[in-house]
Every structure is written in structure tokens, then in C-alpha cells.
Design a protein around this motif. Sequence first.
Motif, PDB file in Angstrom:
ATOM      1  N   ASP A 371      -6.644   6.719   0.029  1.00  0.00           N
ATOM      2  CA  ASP A 371      -7.620   7.977   0.093  1.00  0.00           C
ATOM      3  C   ASP A 371      -8.836   7.544   0.600  1.00  0.00           C
ATOM      4  O   ASP A 371      -9.815   8.120   0.719  1.00  0.00           O
ATOM      5  CB  ASP A 371      -7.659   8.550  -1.097  1.00  0.00           C
ATOM      6  N   LEU A 372      -9.214   6.251   0.166  1.00  0.00           N
ATOM      7  CA  LEU A 372     -10.656   5.579   0.443  1.00  0.00           C
ATOM      8  C   LEU A 372     -10.792   5.501   2.066  1.00  0.00           C
ATOM      9  O   LEU A 372     -12.100   5.533   2.529  1.00  0.00           O
ATOM     10  CB  LEU A 372     -10.901   4.413  -0.241  1.00  0.00           C
ATOM     11  N   GLY A 373      -9.788   5.597   2.688  1.00  0.00           N
ATOM     12  CA  GLY A 373     -10.171   5.536   4.069  1.00  0.00           C
ATOM     13  C   GLY A 373     -10.668   4.082   4.686  1.00  0.00           C
ATOM     14  O   GLY A 373     -10.708   3.120   3.789  1.00  0.00           O
ATOM     15  N   GLU A 374     -10.953   4.251   5.968  1.00  0.00           N
ATOM     16  CA  GLU A 374     -11.512   2.714   6.569  1.00  0.00           C
ATOM     17  C   GLU A 374     -10.772   1.480   6.389  1.00  0.00           C
ATOM     18  O   GLU A 374      -9.654   1.631   6.259  1.00  0.00           O
ATOM     19  CB  GLU A 374     -12.955   2.425   6.300  1.00  0.00           C
ATOM     20  N   THR A 375     -11.359   0.545   6.091  1.00  0.00           N
ATOM     21  CA  THR A 375     -10.625  -0.783   5.978  1.00  0.00           C
ATOM     22  C   THR A 375      -9.710  -0.835   4.958  1.00  0.00           C
ATOM     23  O   THR A 375      -8.617  -1.066   4.988  1.00  0.00           O
ATOM     24  CB  THR A 375     -11.647  -1.962   5.952  1.00  0.00           C
ATOM     25  N   VAL A 376     -10.304  -0.124   3.610  1.00  0.00           N
ATOM     26  CA  VAL A 376      -9.460  -0.224   2.437  1.00  0.00           C
ATOM     27  C   VAL A 376      -8.418   0.586   2.583  1.00  0.00           C
ATOM     28  O   VAL A 376      -7.106   0.181   2.176  1.00  0.00           O
ATOM     29  CB  VAL A 376     -10.599   0.408   1.301  1.00  0.00           C
ATOM     30  N   GLY A 377      -8.485   1.910   3.079  1.00  0.00           N
ATOM     31  CA  GLY A 377      -7.382   2.628   3.213  1.00  0.00           C
ATOM     32  C   GLY A 377      -6.013   1.985   4.352  1.00  0.00           C
ATOM     33  O   GLY A 377      -5.015   2.218   4.326  1.00  0.00           O
ATOM     34  N   LEU A 378      -6.574   1.188   5.199  1.00  0.00           N
ATOM     35  CA  LEU A 378      -5.753   0.953   6.213  1.00  0.00           C
ATOM     36  C   LEU A 378      -5.033  -0.345   5.619  1.00  0.00           C
ATOM     37  O   LEU A 378      -3.836  -0.511   5.865  1.00  0.00           O
ATOM     38  CB  LEU A 378      -6.534   0.218   7.503  1.00  0.00           C
ATOM     39  N   LEU A 379      -5.712  -1.178   4.836  1.00  0.00           N
ATOM     40  CA  LEU A 379      -4.824  -2.357   4.017  1.00  0.00           C
ATOM     41  C   LEU A 379      -4.035  -1.887   3.046  1.00  0.00           C
ATOM     42  O   LEU A 379      -3.004  -2.209   2.889  1.00  0.00           O
ATOM     43  CB  LEU A 379      -5.801  -3.307   3.527  1.00  0.00           C
ATOM     44  N   ALA A 380      -4.415  -0.652   2.486  1.00  0.00           N
ATOM     45  CA  ALA A 380      -3.380  -0.233   1.611  1.00  0.00           C
ATOM     46  C   ALA A 380      -2.108   0.437   2.315  1.00  0.00           C
ATOM     47  O   ALA A 380      -1.154   0.345   1.555  1.00  0.00           O
ATOM     48  CB  ALA A 380      -4.230   1.105   0.528  1.00  0.00           C
ATOM     49  N   LEU A 381      -2.256   1.071   3.333  1.00  0.00           N
ATOM     50  CA  LEU A 381      -1.256   1.473   4.043  1.00  0.00           C
ATOM     51  C   LEU A 381      -0.292   0.355   4.444  1.00  0.00           C
ATOM     52  O   LEU A 381       1.028   0.239   4.447  1.00  0.00           O
ATOM     53  CB  LEU A 381      -1.671   1.995   5.420  1.00  0.00           C
ATOM     54  N   ASN A 382      -0.937  -1.048   4.815  1.00  0.00           N
ATOM     55  CA  ASN A 382      -0.232  -2.167   5.053  1.00  0.00           C
ATOM     56  C   ASN A 382       0.712  -2.453   3.845  1.00  0.00           C
ATOM     57  O   ASN A 382       1.917  -3.006   3.887  1.00  0.00           O
ATOM     58  CB  ASN A 382      -1.052  -3.284   5.506  1.00  0.00           C
ATOM     59  N   ALA A 383       0.108  -2.652   2.696  1.00  0.00           N
ATOM     60  CA  ALA A 383       0.670  -2.703   1.405  1.00  0.00           C
ATOM     61  C   ALA A 383       1.816  -1.812   1.062  1.00  0.00           C
ATOM     62  O   ALA A 383       3.188  -2.345   0.439  1.00  0.00           O
ATOM     63  CB  ALA A 383       0.020  -2.824   0.349  1.00  0.00           C
ATOM     64  N   LEU A 384       1.649  -0.482   1.237  1.00  0.00           N
ATOM     65  CA  LEU A 384       2.570   0.566   1.118  1.00  0.00           C
ATOM     66  C   LEU A 384       3.878   0.305   2.241  1.00  0.00           C
ATOM     67  O   LEU A 384       5.007   0.380   2.042  1.00  0.00           O
ATOM     68  CB  LEU A 384       2.130   1.837   1.447  1.00  0.00           C
ATOM     69  N   PHE A 385       3.519   0.021   3.376  1.00  0.00           N
ATOM     70  CA  PHE A 385       4.580  -0.344   4.270  1.00  0.00           C
ATOM     71  C   PHE A 385       5.375  -1.404   3.816  1.00  0.00           C
ATOM     72  O   PHE A 385       6.765  -1.576   4.137  1.00  0.00           O
ATOM     73  CB  PHE A 385       3.854  -0.692   5.605  1.00  0.00           C
ATOM     74  N   ILE A 386       4.987  -2.394   3.192  1.00  0.00           N
ATOM     75  CA  ILE A 386       5.661  -3.573   2.702  1.00  0.00           C
ATOM     76  C   ILE A 386       6.659  -3.277   1.606  1.00  0.00           C
ATOM     77  O   ILE A 386       7.779  -3.556   1.612  1.00  0.00           O
ATOM     78  CB  ILE A 386       4.692  -4.639   2.302  1.00  0.00           C
ATOM     79  N   LEU A 387       5.883  -2.331   0.881  1.00  0.00           N
ATOM     80  CA  LEU A 387       6.915  -1.783  -0.360  1.00  0.00           C
ATOM     81  C   LEU A 387       7.928  -1.140   0.304  1.00  0.00           C
ATOM     82  O   LEU A 387       9.120  -1.107  -0.289  1.00  0.00           O
ATOM     83  CB  LEU A 387       6.069  -1.096  -1.189  1.00  0.00           C
ATOM     84  N   MET A 388       7.638  -0.336   1.313  1.00  0.00           N
ATOM     85  CA  MET A 388       8.776   0.575   1.957  1.00  0.00           C
ATOM     86  C   MET A 388       9.854  -0.295   2.604  1.00  0.00           C
ATOM     87  O   MET A 388      11.169  -0.200   2.563  1.00  0.00           O
ATOM     88  CB  MET A 388       8.221   1.537   2.849  1.00  0.00           C
ATOM     89  N   ARG A 389       9.377  -1.224   3.273  1.00  0.00           N
ATOM     90  CA  ARG A 389      10.207  -2.040   4.148  1.00  0.00           C
ATOM     91  C   ARG A 389      11.124  -3.028   3.150  1.00  0.00           C
ATOM     92  O   ARG A 389      12.256  -3.308   3.551  1.00  0.00           O
ATOM     93  CB  ARG A 389       9.613  -2.872   5.229  1.00  0.00           C
ATOM     94  N   ASP A 390      10.544  -3.842   2.313  1.00  0.00           N
ATOM     95  CA  ASP A 390      10.855  -4.828   1.392  1.00  0.00           C
ATOM     96  C   ASP A 390      11.522  -4.621   0.017  1.00  0.00           C
ATOM     97  O   ASP A 390      12.461  -5.225  -0.459  1.00  0.00           O
ATOM     98  CB  ASP A 390      10.095  -6.193   1.407  1.00  0.00           C
ATOM     99  N   TYR A 391      10.924  -3.574  -0.468  1.00  0.00           N
ATOM    100  CA  TYR A 391      11.272  -2.926  -1.850  1.00  0.00           C
ATOM    101  C   TYR A 391      11.772  -1.672  -2.110  1.00  0.00           C
ATOM    102  O   TYR A 391      11.875  -1.122  -2.895  1.00  0.00           O
ATOM    103  CB  TYR A 391      10.027  -3.220  -2.584  1.00  0.00           C
ATOM    104  N   ASN A 392      12.126  -0.995  -0.765  1.00  0.00           N
ATOM    105  CA  ASN A 392      13.148   0.104  -0.735  1.00  0.00           C
ATOM    106  C   ASN A 392      12.036   1.512  -1.404  1.00  0.00           C
ATOM    107  O   ASN A 392      12.799   2.263  -2.007  1.00  0.00           O
ATOM    108  CB  ASN A 392      14.268   0.220  -1.580  1.00  0.00           C
ATOM    109  N   LEU A 393      10.789   1.313  -1.290  1.00  0.00           N
ATOM    110  CA  LEU A 393       9.840   2.492  -1.854  1.00  0.00           C
ATOM    111  C   LEU A 393      10.070   3.605  -0.898  1.00  0.00           C
ATOM    112  O   LEU A 393      10.130   3.488   0.178  1.00  0.00           O
ATOM    113  CB  LEU A 393       8.607   1.712  -1.780  1.00  0.00           C
TER     114      LEU A 393
END
Length: 597
Positions: A371-393
Motif C-alpha cells: 500500500d505504500l507504493g513506489e519502490t517500497v510497494g514494488l519490492l513488497a510485490l516481489n516478496a509476495l510473488f516469491i511467497l506465491m511461487r515458492d511457498y503456496n501463498l
Amino acid sequence: MPVRSLPPPNKRRKTAVESTSVKSLEAQLTSAVAENGSLNPLADLLIMANGSSDAREMSKAVYSVYRVFVLIITRGMLIHGGDDAAKLVRKWIWEKLDSYVELLVGLLQDEEPSLRKSSLEILFSLLKHLSTSLTKSSSAAQPQFHFAHFKHIVHGLLLCPPSPRSYGSSKHHSKTMPDVRENFVEVWFSVYDDIRWCFLREATTVLSKYSSAENPHLLDNMLSIMEKLSTFPTDSSELNSWWVEELGIKPQKYKNVKGDAEDDAAELVDENDEDDWRKFFDEDSNAKDVKKNGVKGRAYTLTFHQSLYSLQAHRAVFTRTWLNFLPHLSSITTSSDRALTTRALNIMHRGVLPHLTRPVLVMDWISACVDLGETVGLLALNALFILMRDYNLDYPSFFTRLYGFLHRDVLHLKHRARFFRLTELFLSSTHLPATLLASFVKRLSRLSLNAPPAAIIMIVPFTYNILKRHPALMVMIHNDSGTDGDPFIADEPNPNSTNALDSSLWELHSHIHHYDPAVSTIVRIFSEAFTKPGYSMEDFLDHTYGTLIETEVRRKIKKEPALAMELRKDLFPTGDATNSDDCLVGRDVVSELWVFG
């Protein structure tokens, strides 16, 4: 008058007297320890160490006190027992040792690098001697670690009290000195398993006891150490390095029994009963990643010594530390301090998630960062993507959140290259629906109308790769169904409902007439056959106005451009010769135009 390179004679004489006194006091104390004599000179030696303003003399006094305390510890003078007189002496020695340790902790922030380095080394050397002495005096049948002394070291690294030599300067706690941090990380934190485990445990306690508002550099100091941890064990066989040598003896096999020995061990782990948190962050003892060489058993039932040999216990204390640290970053609102959140997210996918007992535990914090957007939000999306891809989130709104980042500013900000790099990763799956991908392609195409040339050069190969990977989107290149208007709904936040697949990429086609030749050339790829295997995005992510101009300047001209110019004789008429063919004869009219005044 020239500046003296040497101190005045009286100061030299005073220094020499102090040096002699230090040697004399150390000799007296050495004899006293050997003969069970009076240790009163220890107080004088400490006064000299605390009161010295000269770095060299302070270093001599500090090392003298260190050698004396090593003799006291190895002689067993701090071991419990004896009559009342012995207890009083032992209490007095502990007071002096605490005073000495406080001095060393303060010197970690001293302006003299040699004092900082020697203080850290002495502190860890004392830790080894104190732990060995504690092991010899303990009734428990296992090695001991002197947590009371180690707490002072952790406080010095995280809270950073000022140096006793910082007269007149700010007394507020500051950032850890870079050389102290690097020395700690490289020599102890990244090498010894017992130091890493105990630091993570004690750092969590510091976070709970000390406010980041009163200690503004606490979070920065902690993160600067945590982010450099690249040697966290991934196998039980890697738990083989110990600063306290007695801990190198492998513990007894795990037994789920209760008794005095186990109670003593639990007390060593934490005085405040940490069974609850260890249960919460624990893993199943039958998990697949528990290797046969490690200590098996639920981490909260293991003794301190067994925990050091258990990979589950290391992961549990690591998880607890990060889950206590991350919420502190959520309360930060200033742009300067938000950089800490960015740094934490930068290492989240490679340095944190793989070592957590349950990576999904950080999902809420990462989602809030989006929700913070900009660089912080984009990096957070990357972490979420890793959780979805590797940890079945399961995070159904991921692509909707990603689509929300496609706004005008994203093509003008400095993190533009990072956005395209991550977005290409997010959309790399061939199983994504065509309607979803069409929305991303169309939105980028629309944004390219107001984008700088360097951004358009990123958009074109990005779009080409998606069309190449998903042939169902090829219809968007020559789609003419929108004769009555573009059916694309630009304001629709849901990428599955934008009608982008019924639209076309006319915006990219318009760049054929772009003023920048690099843009007009690369965009013609859509009018050719799709025979290229695909572009490497890394070749296009670093373009700026500067690189584009530099490319044009260095471009080799293979063929001279055609030039035709007809000079009209009546172009610059003067006086009566306006219609005369001789008005320009013998005159350089162009040169005259550039003569001012």
C-alpha cells in the motif's frame, strides 16, 4: 610561530609517570592474584583507564586491566562459594568488572579506530574466559554461555552509548561505527554459530525493552547487521563452529524428560520463560529438512546446548527476531527512515524467507508495504510473488495490485528499470489468461504516449516478448474493430475487465514518427514478422537521455546526407541595390548578419 609536533615537556613527563604507574599497578595485581593478596590497586588502575584522555595511554591501561581480569577469571576467583569475606570480595570484583566492561562498550564509539577494534576484541575474549569459568563452576552437565556479559556487547552494538572520551560532544546514542560493525559481522556473527544464535535472541530482547523513538538509530543498527548475514545454515552439518570452545562438545541425545538439569538449562535460555515463543515458531520434528546429523526434537523442549545443534532452533530464533523487527518499520512514516523498509525488502526474498520456519508469517507486513507504493510497494510485490511461487501463498489480488502500479509516474521515476525487471518476472508464466496480459500491454502502450524516449525503448521489447509468448494477443497489433472508438476502459482497476483484448496497440504504432530515431526504429519491429526469439530486457533497462544522446553522437555515418541549397541573390537586399544582381558581389552577407553593435 610554528606549531609544535610534540606535546610540551610537562605533558611528556606526566605521560611517562602514568605509563610507569600502569606497569607498576599491573605488576602489583599480578602478584596479588598469585598470592591471594589485596586487589585494591585494581580500583586505581580502572580510574587511570577511565580518566586518560590520550588514546595511546588509555590503550595501555585497558590492556593492563584486561590481563589482570583474565588472571582473576582463570584463577577461579569469580566462582561461587566460600565464606562471607570471599563473597564480599567476589562482589567487589564483579562491580569492577562491570565498570570495565562499561568502559569497553563505550569505546566502541570512540573516535580512535584502534581503541574501537581492541575494545571489541577484548569484550569477546572476556566472553570466552567467563563462559569457560562458568562451565567449570556449574553443576549442570552441559557447557555454559555467559549471557550476562554478552548482553553488554549486544547493547554496545545496537544502542551505541557514547565514548567516555567524547567530552563536550553529544551524549545521544548514535549509529554503530562501520568498522566495528564490519569486524563483528566478519569475525564473529557470520562465523560462529553460538554467537549468531545468542545475538538473534538478545537483539529481540533489546527491541522489546528499548523504544526506537528514544533510540532513533536502533533499527538502523540492527538492520545493518542482519542484512549482512549471508552464512545462515541450511543443513545441520553446517553447525560446527563455536566461539566458546566448550560448546563444541556434542550434546546428549534429545530426551523429553523433566528434571533439575532440564530446568537449569531452560533458565539459561531465558529467565522469563521463552517456551511460549519457541512453541509458536517451532517446526515439526519430523519435517523433511531435519537432517540425521542434527539434534531432533521440538525446539521449545531442547536445552540451550541442544538448541545450538538444532537447525530448527536456529530457524526459530531467526524467525522470532524478524517478526519482532518488521513491525517496528511499519510505524515509520518519514521518507528518510522509510529507506529501512526498502533495505529490508531488498533482502527479503534471498536472505529472510528461505530461513523462516513459516515464511507466510510475514505476509501481513509485506501486504501492508504494498500500500505504500513506489519502490517500497514494488519490492513488497516481489516478496509476495516469491511467497506465491515458492511457498503456496494464496493472494488472488496480486495482479490487480500490480496493475495499479501502471500509472504515469512509473515511467518517469528512477526505479523504472526495476519495475520492468520485476514485472517481466511476474508475467513470465504461460498460464496467465490473455485478457489479463492484454490489459498490461494496452496500459503500457497508452502510457507510452507521454513517456520519455528511454521508457518507450523499454516498453517496446517488453511488449514484443509478451506477444511472442502469448500468440492470442497478436490480434491487438492490427485490430480495427474499434472504428467507433477505442473500447479500452482506461479507468478500470480490474485488469480482467478492461476490454483491452478488443482494442489495439495504435499508441505504439504512432511512435513510428517519433522524433527520436532510436524509438522510431525499434517500434517498427511490430510491422515485421515475429521471427525473433525475443529480446533480453537487460539490454534496454539502463537507457536515459544521456545514453541516447551519447549513442547518436557516436553513431558512424555510413553515407553522407544529401544537401542541396540554392542561394537567392535578393535574400538580403541593401539600399538601392535591392534588385541589382551585383548587390551580393564581394560581400559576405551571412557573416555581416553575425556582427553585432
